[in-house]
Design an enzyme around this catalytic site. Sequence first.
Site, short mmCIF file in Angstrom:
data_model
loop_
_atom_site.label_atom_id
_atom_site.label_comp_id
_atom_site.label_asym_id
_atom_site.label_seq_id
_atom_site.Cartn_x
_atom_site.Cartn_y
_atom_site.Cartn_z
N LYS A 105 -26.27 16.54 -17.51
CA LYS A 105 -26.11 16.24 -18.94
C LYS A 105 -27.42 16.56 -19.65
O LYS A 105 -28.50 16.50 -19.05
CB LYS A 105 -25.76 14.76 -19.14
N GLY A 152 -10.16 5.49 -32.86
CA GLY A 152 -10.90 6.73 -32.97
C GLY A 152 -9.97 7.91 -33.14
O GLY A 152 -9.12 8.18 -32.28
N GLY A 167 -10.96 11.26 -33.88
CA GLY A 167 -11.74 12.49 -33.93
C GLY A 167 -10.96 13.64 -33.32
O GLY A 167 -9.72 13.64 -33.28
N VAL A 203 -10.41 14.56 -30.27
CA VAL A 203 -9.52 14.22 -29.16
C VAL A 203 -8.50 13.16 -29.60
O VAL A 203 -7.30 13.31 -29.36
CB VAL A 203 -10.31 13.72 -27.94
N GLY A 204 -8.98 12.10 -30.23
CA GLY A 204 -8.09 11.01 -30.61
C GLY A 204 -6.95 11.45 -31.51
O GLY A 204 -5.81 11.00 -31.35
#
Length: 351
Positions: free
Chosen positions: A80, A184, A186, A188-189
């Site tokens: 990451k 959420g 966004g 994806v949501g």
Amino acid sequence: MSNPAPLPDFTHERATTVTGGRSGLRITAALHSSALGPALGGCRLWTYDHWADGVADALRLAQAMTMKNALADIGAGGGKAVIALSPGDVLDEGRRRDALLDLGDLVESFDGAYITTEDVGVTEHDMAVVREQTRHVVGLPAADGGAGEPAAGTALGVFVSIEQVLLSLFGSADITGRSFVIAGLGQVGSRLARRLADAGAVLTVTDINPSALAIADQLGATWIEAADAVTAPADVFVPAGLGGILTAPVIEQLPVRAVCGPANNPLAERSGADALAARGILYAPDYVVNAGGVIHLALTGRGDSPADVEQRIRAIGGTLSDVLGLAALEGITPLDAADRIAHARVAAARA
């Protein structure tokens, strides 16, 4: 500036923090494990009270990516990156580009052992800038020959996981008439909400951005305030924003049968998995169910067909079934079961 949070245990192969030569920002790349292959994990552009909190975040997220990629079986290790902003620091277009070029330099220094892509605060178009400095990047815009936005893959993986959760709880994967609270909306949501609505779900939704109310209206969903998401009754609570929402007090009152969503690290503490189990709430481990995006990026990047990629994403449901089966057999939480499977795969690769 406050003191930084404690660093997690350092079980990583390598972690490097630099001050970007162009941007002046602290940038960290953490490689947790390359036992299963080159580490794959996105870059997060986020604001931290102390730059060292960004280092700690990169270390934690890299370790989580090892687990996610092991369960996803994509031949990749975990890594990451984090570009850390100070409170009040807002990037103009020029400095943002400089930060992405600095990130590219840092990724290139890993000589292919870490491959980056997008994460919170970073887009597929940003990856095209990073690509100017390193070839070790995936998730470029589809128009540039890249894998494009992975959110649809993530949403599909969560959707099939929800079907598996319902099958485990009710003996049927049918979504019709089942109730969901989605916290959420966004990238994806919102995609997941549309899939669930099309399948006949009863939706209650929220987002910290009030403009998402328009999505609720389009879907015929009930809109609630963000603070009310964890007290609204439903069959399944779907955390789809930032992590840490499931604190001990929240878990004590959460009025649902299951938790299954795309948010990374929704548990504020690992002990939350035990607390959910004690209340009879099924917890589908986040890094199992939200792996569709990384599967999309990894497999599309190596040239697999869209049909093959979708098939692999849909197989997340089977992986979750294995996790839940092991948890029931051993009398452990699904999180412990997922960890056990992932650790075994990494250990076997190292051996």
